[in-house]
Design a protein around this motif. Structure first.
Motif, PDB file in Angstrom:
ATOM      1  N   ARG A 148       4.445   2.062   6.560  1.00  0.00           N
ATOM      2  CA  ARG A 148       3.985   0.830   7.221  1.00  0.00           C
ATOM      3  C   ARG A 148       2.547   0.995   7.713  1.00  0.00           C
ATOM      4  O   ARG A 148       1.751   0.047   7.671  1.00  0.00           O
ATOM      5  CB  ARG A 148       4.911   0.470   8.378  1.00  0.00           C
ATOM      6  CG  ARG A 148       6.279   0.003   7.907  1.00  0.00           C
ATOM      7  CD  ARG A 148       7.154  -0.498   9.034  1.00  0.00           C
ATOM      8  NE  ARG A 148       7.620   0.582   9.874  1.00  0.00           N
ATOM      9  CZ  ARG A 148       7.374   0.699  11.171  1.00  0.00           C
ATOM     10  NH1 ARG A 148       6.637  -0.213  11.788  1.00  0.00           N
ATOM     11  NH2 ARG A 148       7.850   1.703  11.874  1.00  0.00           N
ATOM     12  N   LYS A 149       2.211   2.176   8.140  1.00  0.00           N
ATOM     13  CA  LYS A 149       0.839   2.448   8.601  1.00  0.00           C
ATOM     14  C   LYS A 149      -0.163   2.328   7.441  1.00  0.00           C
ATOM     15  O   LYS A 149      -1.240   1.727   7.588  1.00  0.00           O
ATOM     16  CB  LYS A 149       0.782   3.854   9.209  1.00  0.00           C
ATOM     17  CG  LYS A 149      -0.564   4.234   9.794  1.00  0.00           C
ATOM     18  CD  LYS A 149      -0.505   5.620  10.415  1.00  0.00           C
ATOM     19  CE  LYS A 149      -1.865   6.047  10.938  1.00  0.00           C
ATOM     20  NZ  LYS A 149      -1.806   7.424  11.539  1.00  0.00           N
ATOM     21  N   ILE A 150       0.208   2.878   6.284  1.00  0.00           N
ATOM     22  CA  ILE A 150      -0.665   2.792   5.111  1.00  0.00           C
ATOM     23  C   ILE A 150      -0.844   1.337   4.674  1.00  0.00           C
ATOM     24  O   ILE A 150      -1.951   0.894   4.359  1.00  0.00           O
ATOM     25  CB  ILE A 150      -0.091   3.636   3.955  1.00  0.00           C
ATOM     26  CG1 ILE A 150      -0.200   5.124   4.287  1.00  0.00           C
ATOM     27  CG2 ILE A 150      -0.813   3.326   2.646  1.00  0.00           C
ATOM     28  CD1 ILE A 150       0.508   6.027   3.308  1.00  0.00           C
ATOM     29  N   ILE A 151       0.249   0.571   4.669  1.00  0.00           N
ATOM     30  CA  ILE A 151       0.177  -0.845   4.287  1.00  0.00           C
ATOM     31  C   ILE A 151      -0.690  -1.608   5.281  1.00  0.00           C
ATOM     32  O   ILE A 151      -1.516  -2.455   4.890  1.00  0.00           O
ATOM     33  CB  ILE A 151       1.589  -1.452   4.203  1.00  0.00           C
ATOM     34  CG1 ILE A 151       2.357  -0.826   3.034  1.00  0.00           C
ATOM     35  CG2 ILE A 151       1.518  -2.966   4.034  1.00  0.00           C
ATOM     36  CD1 ILE A 151       3.820  -1.216   2.973  1.00  0.00           C
ATOM     37  N   ALA A 152      -0.533  -1.301   6.568  1.00  0.00           N
ATOM     38  CA  ALA A 152      -1.352  -1.953   7.601  1.00  0.00           C
ATOM     39  C   ALA A 152      -2.833  -1.645   7.386  1.00  0.00           C
ATOM     40  O   ALA A 152      -3.699  -2.519   7.563  1.00  0.00           O
ATOM     41  CB  ALA A 152      -0.909  -1.502   8.991  1.00  0.00           C
ATOM     42  N   GLN A 153      -3.148  -0.426   6.989  1.00  0.00           N
ATOM     43  CA  GLN A 153      -4.542  -0.045   6.727  1.00  0.00           C
ATOM     44  C   GLN A 153      -5.103  -0.812   5.530  1.00  0.00           C
ATOM     45  O   GLN A 153      -6.278  -1.194   5.529  1.00  0.00           O
ATOM     46  CB  GLN A 153      -4.624   1.459   6.473  1.00  0.00           C
ATOM     47  CG  GLN A 153      -4.371   2.307   7.716  1.00  0.00           C
ATOM     48  CD  GLN A 153      -4.238   3.789   7.416  1.00  0.00           C
ATOM     49  OE1 GLN A 153      -4.090   4.186   6.245  1.00  0.00           O
ATOM     50  NE2 GLN A 153      -4.277   4.617   8.444  1.00  0.00           N
ATOM     51  N   ARG A 154      -4.261  -1.071   4.529  1.00  0.00           N
ATOM     52  CA  ARG A 154      -4.713  -1.819   3.357  1.00  0.00           C
ATOM     53  C   ARG A 154      -5.022  -3.268   3.745  1.00  0.00           C
ATOM     54  O   ARG A 154      -5.950  -3.879   3.205  1.00  0.00           O
ATOM     55  CB  ARG A 154      -3.671  -1.751   2.247  1.00  0.00           C
ATOM     56  CG  ARG A 154      -3.486  -0.345   1.683  1.00  0.00           C
ATOM     57  CD  ARG A 154      -2.439  -0.298   0.575  1.00  0.00           C
ATOM     58  NE  ARG A 154      -2.914  -0.928  -0.647  1.00  0.00           N
ATOM     59  CZ  ARG A 154      -3.665  -0.327  -1.558  1.00  0.00           C
ATOM     60  NH1 ARG A 154      -4.039   0.927  -1.387  1.00  0.00           N
ATOM     61  NH2 ARG A 154      -4.046  -0.973  -2.650  1.00  0.00           N
ATOM     62  N   TYR A 155      -4.228  -3.837   4.661  1.00  0.00           N
ATOM     63  CA  TYR A 155      -4.553  -5.168   5.180  1.00  0.00           C
ATOM     64  C   TYR A 155      -5.883  -5.138   5.923  1.00  0.00           C
ATOM     65  O   TYR A 155      -6.721  -6.036   5.760  1.00  0.00           O
ATOM     66  CB  TYR A 155      -3.461  -5.647   6.130  1.00  0.00           C
ATOM     67  CG  TYR A 155      -2.269  -6.291   5.468  1.00  0.00           C
ATOM     68  CD1 TYR A 155      -2.347  -7.571   4.920  1.00  0.00           C
ATOM     69  CD2 TYR A 155      -1.053  -5.628   5.389  1.00  0.00           C
ATOM     70  CE1 TYR A 155      -1.251  -8.170   4.322  1.00  0.00           C
ATOM     71  CE2 TYR A 155       0.059  -6.209   4.792  1.00  0.00           C
ATOM     72  CZ  TYR A 155      -0.051  -7.477   4.262  1.00  0.00           C
ATOM     73  OH  TYR A 155       1.045  -8.060   3.670  1.00  0.00           O
ATOM     74  N   ALA A 156      -6.082  -4.130   6.754  1.00  0.00           N
ATOM     75  CA  ALA A 156      -7.306  -4.033   7.565  1.00  0.00           C
ATOM     76  C   ALA A 156      -8.541  -3.961   6.670  1.00  0.00           C
ATOM     77  O   ALA A 156      -9.593  -4.536   6.992  1.00  0.00           O
ATOM     78  CB  ALA A 156      -7.229  -2.815   8.472  1.00  0.00           C
ATOM     79  N   GLN A 158      -8.954  -5.493   4.037  1.00  0.00           N
ATOM     80  CA  GLN A 158      -9.200  -6.852   3.536  1.00  0.00           C
ATOM     81  C   GLN A 158      -9.648  -7.796   4.656  1.00  0.00           C
ATOM     82  O   GLN A 158      -9.752  -9.002   4.459  1.00  0.00           O
ATOM     83  CB  GLN A 158      -7.921  -7.410   2.902  1.00  0.00           C
ATOM     84  CG  GLN A 158      -7.413  -6.608   1.720  1.00  0.00           C
ATOM     85  CD  GLN A 158      -6.038  -7.072   1.261  1.00  0.00           C
ATOM     86  OE1 GLN A 158      -5.814  -8.257   1.028  1.00  0.00           O
ATOM     87  NE2 GLN A 158      -5.105  -6.152   1.145  1.00  0.00           N
ATOM     88  N   GLY A 159      -9.893  -7.235   5.840  1.00  0.00           N
ATOM     89  CA  GLY A 159     -10.340  -8.057   6.961  1.00  0.00           C
ATOM     90  C   GLY A 159      -9.209  -8.715   7.721  1.00  0.00           C
ATOM     91  O   GLY A 159      -9.426  -9.718   8.415  1.00  0.00           O
ATOM     92  N   ILE A 160      -7.988  -8.163   7.612  1.00  0.00           N
ATOM     93  CA  ILE A 160      -6.826  -8.721   8.304  1.00  0.00           C
ATOM     94  C   ILE A 160      -6.320  -7.681   9.304  1.00  0.00           C
ATOM     95  O   ILE A 160      -5.634  -6.724   8.920  1.00  0.00           O
ATOM     96  CB  ILE A 160      -5.696  -9.073   7.310  1.00  0.00           C
ATOM     97  CG1 ILE A 160      -6.232  -9.999   6.208  1.00  0.00           C
ATOM     98  CG2 ILE A 160      -4.518  -9.724   8.027  1.00  0.00           C
ATOM     99  CD1 ILE A 160      -5.243 -10.234   5.075  1.00  0.00           C
ATOM    100  N   PRO A 161      -6.662  -7.811  10.582  1.00  0.00           N
ATOM    101  CA  PRO A 161      -6.198  -6.840  11.586  1.00  0.00           C
ATOM    102  C   PRO A 161      -4.667  -6.764  11.594  1.00  0.00           C
ATOM    103  O   PRO A 161      -3.994  -7.779  11.716  1.00  0.00           O
ATOM    104  CB  PRO A 161      -6.728  -7.413  12.907  1.00  0.00           C
ATOM    105  CG  PRO A 161      -7.848  -8.328  12.515  1.00  0.00           C
ATOM    106  CD  PRO A 161      -7.454  -8.892  11.182  1.00  0.00           C
ATOM    107  N   THR A 162      -4.134  -5.569  11.424  1.00  0.00           N
ATOM    108  CA  THR A 162      -2.692  -5.402  11.268  1.00  0.00           C
ATOM    109  C   THR A 162      -2.232  -4.140  11.976  1.00  0.00           C
ATOM    110  O   THR A 162      -2.898  -3.105  11.930  1.00  0.00           O
ATOM    111  CB  THR A 162      -2.309  -5.301   9.771  1.00  0.00           C
ATOM    112  OG1 THR A 162      -2.873  -6.401   9.064  1.00  0.00           O
ATOM    113  CG2 THR A 162      -0.805  -5.313   9.588  1.00  0.00           C
ATOM    114  N   ASP A 163      -1.080  -4.223  12.624  1.00  0.00           N
ATOM    115  CA  ASP A 163      -0.444  -3.076  13.258  1.00  0.00           C
ATOM    116  C   ASP A 163       0.811  -2.725  12.454  1.00  0.00           C
ATOM    117  O   ASP A 163       1.457  -3.626  11.911  1.00  0.00           O
ATOM    118  CB  ASP A 163      -0.065  -3.412  14.705  1.00  0.00           C
ATOM    119  CG  ASP A 163       0.415  -2.193  15.464  1.00  0.00           C
ATOM    120  OD1 ASP A 163       1.642  -1.947  15.449  1.00  0.00           O
ATOM    121  OD2 ASP A 163      -0.412  -1.493  16.061  1.00  0.00           O
TER     122      ASP A 163
END
Length: 473
Positions: A148-156, A158-163
């Motif tokens: 989940r952390k890796i997926i959240a980083q991939r969103y970030a 793309q300019g999408i702040p994600t936890d």
């Protein structure tokens, strides 16, 4: 004229002459029985006919109400589907193309030979020797934290702040869609779909007992925003489910400008959107298309994706960016799919922690782009002139439009007798409209076997067109 048609016509006149105003409640079924003298079943049929025409809408436990903004184009743009019956059709289709002897031009998955990364297989072998890979405790919802952390980083990126707490790991993209839709709706709710869409969305609507409003595709923009807002005004839409990047089956990607305008409409009306984005990594060129989540300022969008279209069906691990709905989705998941294989999750963490995935994606995109262009050129050259092929620079599907007098289901059935599968329009449009389209999977090298299959498709189409022209001379 049937009694229900007479009553429907009378009620329609009351609506059109403004005797009943927009959003005004109609007499209940029993009140209408007393007023009209017709039976309950006659009144019910009349109300359902008006609802199908977009003149009225229903609210659970509240009754029927007059829809807003009625005009001549309402029926043309927006369609309502009271009862979806597509599961049996999809089941029979998928069973019919299972055999390895079938040439898989109708498959929904890319060619498996393009997907399975040697590095990923190596990682699986290494982890299989470690006992911790078999431990099941960490596999409970919301899923492996590191993944989940890796997926959240991939969103970030793309300019999408994600936890990581925003992410729930699921058993593939379809599971993500089903869980999201179940968390957002109840039986009898209205949802909005694109008129032509991946059959999994229609199946979910049928399973959950939802009423479906559909809007047509726009020939340029991909989504008809005018029809979209009209549907929101006319019906109590609970949630929308759309595919906007490499849309399946047509293939278009909606521009950032249209996505922004769509987001503003969603925010203005406080409507939620479930975005099916399983093809997000299969773009061509250097710029990855933005997801609708990028434009979401009010946490109204749930974003669903998966690794299955890039790493193979064996890695059917997906996720939903659930945000504030994360806990609710986890509760539903515990009562249904329960958890995702912890061994596969651990393997993905190890694989994604390095640059292996990006290298794999780069090769995959390049190959799919080359193959799709080859299929397009071949079909565009050899198909009858009455057929057109839609080409969009992403994914691995081509959408073929046939003359209106041809039924793609019959073509699929004839080709299946020759061990060739194609995907007919009936799988993607439960309204049974526009039966003259076929989806082709272009992820296989055009060898002798594939070329023979394409020749049979072209020959069948030409024969049916010639037969029609002869009969109408």
């Amino acid at each position: 004229m049937y009694k229900s048609e007479q009553l429907a016509q009378h009620l329609k006149q009351l609506i059109e002459n403004k005797t009943w105003k927009a959003h005004e409640k109609l007499p209940s079924l029993r009140q209408q029985v007393e007023r009209s003298g017709f039976s309950l079943i006659t009144v019910m049929n009349a109300y359902q006919e008006l609802e199908a025409q977009g003149l009225i809408y229903s609210k659970e436990k509240s009754g029927y109400f007059v829809a807003e903004n009625q005009h001549d184009s309402a029926e043309k743009h927006v369609a309502i589907n009271h009862k979806i019956e597509i599961n049996s059709i999809v089941f029979k289709y998928l069973k019919s193309i299972q055999s390895e002897q079938i040439i898989p031009l109708g498959s929904a998955f890319p060619n498996s030979q393009l997907l399975y990364s040697a590095k990923l297989i190596q990682t699986l072998g290494q982890l299989a020797k470690q006992r911790r890979s078999y431990e099941q405790t960490p596999s409970l919802p919301p899923g492996n934290y590191e993944l989940r952390k890796i997926i959240a980083q991939r969103y970030a990126m793309q300019g999408i702040p994600t936890d990581p707490s925003d992410i729930v790991i699921t058993s593939g993209g379809l599971d993500a869609l089903n869980l999201s839709l179940q968390a957002m709706t109840q039986s009898g709710d209205y949802i909005l779909l694109q008129q032509t869409l991946f059959y999994g969305a229609w199946q979910a609507a049928e399973r959950l007992g939802l009423k479906v409003i559909t809007i047509p595709e726009h020939p340029v923009d991909g989504i008809d925003l005018e029809a979209f807002e009209q549907a929101i005004l006319n019906y109590p839409i609970k949630v929308c489910l759309m595919m906007l990047n490499s849309q399946n089956p047509i293939g278009f990607t909606v521009s950032d400008e249209i996505k922004l305008r769509l987001a503003k409409i969603l925010h203005r009306h406080q409507i939620h959107l479930i975005e099916d984005d399983v093809y997000e990594e299969l773009y061509y060129g250097n710029k990855k298309p933005l997801s609708m989540k990028y434009f979401d300022q009010q946490n109204l969008i749930l974003h669903c994706s998966s690794f299955s279209k890039t790493l193979g069906a064996g890695f059917r691990v997906g996720w939903v960016y659930a945000g504030k709905y994360s806990e609710n989705i986890q509760h539903i998941q515990l009562m249904s799919t329960l958890s995702v294989n912890s061994f596969i999750q651990n393997a993905l963490v190890e694989y994604l922690s390095h640059r292996h995935y990006e290298k794999h994606l780069k090769t995959l995109r390049s190959t799919l782009q080359r193959l799709k262009k080859q299929y397009f050129n071949y079909l565009n050259t050899h198909l009858p002139t009455q057929c057109t092929v839609d080409y969009y620079p992403s994914g691995y599907f081509l959408w073929i439009e046939l003359p209106e007098y041809l039924d793609s289901t019959l073509i699929y059935q004839r080709l299946l007798e020759k061990k060739i599968s194609v995907a007919p329009n009936i799988l993607f449009n439960a309204t049974m409209q526009n039966k003259n389209h076929i989806r082709i999977n272009c992820s296989f090298e055009i060898n002798t076997r594939i070329q023979t299959a394409l020749e049979h498709l072209i020959e069948d189409l030409q024969q049916q067109i010639d037969l029609h022209l002869e009969q109408h001379e």
